[in-house]
Design a protein around this motif. Sequence first.
Motif, PDB file in Angstrom:
ATOM      1  N   GLU A 174       0.778  -1.164   0.009  1.00 22.89           N
ATOM      2  CA  GLU A 174       0.032   0.138   0.212  1.00 22.89           C
ATOM      3  C   GLU A 174       0.772   1.248   0.063  1.00 22.89           C
ATOM      4  OE1 GLU A 174      -3.157  -0.020   3.086  1.00 22.89           O
ATOM      5  OE2 GLU A 174      -3.300   2.097   2.836  1.00 22.89           O
ATOM      6  N   ARG A 178       1.353   3.968  -3.080  1.00 23.80           N
ATOM      7  CA  ARG A 178       0.842   5.463  -2.901  1.00 23.80           C
ATOM      8  C   ARG A 178       1.966   6.415  -3.322  1.00 23.80           C
ATOM      9  NH1 ARG A 178      -1.198   4.837   2.575  1.00 23.80           N
ATOM     10  NH2 ARG A 178       0.781   5.276   3.228  1.00 23.80           N
ATOM     11  N   SER A 196      -7.057   4.468  -0.180  1.00 26.94           N
ATOM     12  CA  SER A 196      -5.587   4.742   0.450  1.00 26.94           C
ATOM     13  C   SER A 196      -4.444   4.347  -0.023  1.00 26.94           C
ATOM     14  CB  SER A 196      -5.816   3.986   1.787  1.00 26.94           C
ATOM     15  OG  SER A 196      -6.170   2.569   1.719  1.00 26.94           O
ATOM     16  N   TRP A 197      -4.570   3.565  -1.121  1.00 25.06           N
ATOM     17  CA  TRP A 197      -3.368   2.953  -1.851  1.00 25.06           C
ATOM     18  C   TRP A 197      -2.865   4.128  -2.916  1.00 25.06           C
ATOM     19  CZ3 TRP A 197      -1.725  -2.505  -2.837  1.00 25.06           C
ATOM     20  CH2 TRP A 197      -2.130  -3.208  -1.836  1.00 25.06           C
TER      21      TRP A 197
END
Lengths: 269, 269
Positions: A174, A178, A196-197
């Motif tokens: 993740e 990002r 959120s990634w």
Amino acid sequence: MKECIGKVPGLAVILVGDRRDSQTYVRNKIKACEEAGIKSVMAELPNYCAEDDVMTAVLKFNEDPSVHGVLVQLPLPEHLDEEKILNVLSLEKDVDGFHPVNMGNLAMRGREPLFIPCTPKGCLELLIRSGVEIAGKKAVVIGRSNIVGLPISLLLQRHHATVSIVHACTKNPEQITREADIVVTAAGVPNLIRSSWLKQGSVVIDVGTCPIEDPSSEFGYRLVGDVCYEEALRVASAVTPVPGGVGPMTIAMLLCNTLDSAKRVYGFA
Amino acid sequence: MKECIGKVPGLAVILVGDRRDSQTYVRNKIKACEEAGIKSVMAELPNYCAEDDVMTAVLKFNEDPSVHGVLVQLPLPEHLDEEKILNVLSLEKDVDGFHPVNMGNLAMRGREPLFIPCTPKGCLELLIRSGVEIAGKKAVVIGRSNIVGLPISLLLQRHHATVSIVHACTKNPEQITREADIVVTAAGVPNLIRSSWLKQGSVVIDVGTCPIEDPSSEFGYRLVGDVCYEEALRVASAVTPVPGGVGPMTIAMLLCNTLDSAKRVYGFA
């Protein structure tokens, strides 16, 4: 081409077994050929056929001068040796670009593969036509399969992106994802990529296609991608949908590779 | 092998032109062969030789049954077509592992290349013998040359590292490198890697070899790496020196590939 030299490009598709997703893919490919004026021939073999039967089908199409591209729909049933079968496929007709020579030439700088694998080529085409800058950008590829993850990472690198490859052994995928300006995901895990990634403004290409039971659909199932589409839309600047995103591009690139192959054979510029 | 079957492995080296560093490398390779009991033969060609002369030398060694490995020292002078020359080199004698088929098979999961390129193989050997865990670790490869950067990134990926490839187009290479558990650098830029580029406890492999004028040295120059060694030592848990780090490992792996090739030919387990 038909009008000028009286020839049309020809694509041969070999389908082994009865996987629903493979059948759908093959059906779509054949249909696209018809629409584009490419002659298509198909060999269908049962799930429990012998390796020699598949080899014979490949060799027959290798020899056929009206066939310019030969495609073995993957994955093959487990009892068949994929490497052995793909190795007999003529390099000049390897429109899927999966032969090790094509892959090696795709990987090496200063070399040119005869064919670039269709899905990666389609992803690049999407980026380029959408005006997404690639050179110098951070790209994360999720998945390292021979048919998608590996060639897309090599192709992005060819276009001067800074590429990181995330896979099942990666810790904190993740966090790595990002940081990416461009995310190409081919994990085959529905809804893996949440908002959120993703970095604000990133570009997301979803190559994941996981068949999910769906009695309301014509064929009893539907395909879902790796990306939680609604969430991603809120963060990313662009997200490809599944279906309707990379899939049609893959087919377009297959037609394109077949046409290129026919042009090469007939010396047609 | 000599005692059991009366045969020794044989390595042929082709050196074109008068690059000082290439001469040093070749000299070291020949010397190592002598020490290890491997027969070596050498073809030296002048800087301005014709492409056909190099091709002829390669083809001669391809045919020679006492030769199990053929190595064309790179880089070649600019007027020669490296791709064309390497393509005629027999796949079974490609101990440098630079043939596209070898590279393709190195890249593809589930495939095995006949030979893994010597420098990348040496780097891996250093990591493994030093007990450095690779699977799941973040690795950054600096440089994407066909002979080092590319194959080392493929090889680290084969060992399940999460690999990022940094190159001349990369923005903020320092920041990306600072996140790595394992750094392999092959940029050819002296002192590029300062302590600020490295994470505490990281492992650093320096493949950079840049010849620097040095009148006090026997050959008028010395080789320096990419890493500012003294600085790196304060941050990293291990750093390979230049010279004396990857260089000797590269040569050891060349001997190893040549021996493997001879074993394959003689069916010697």
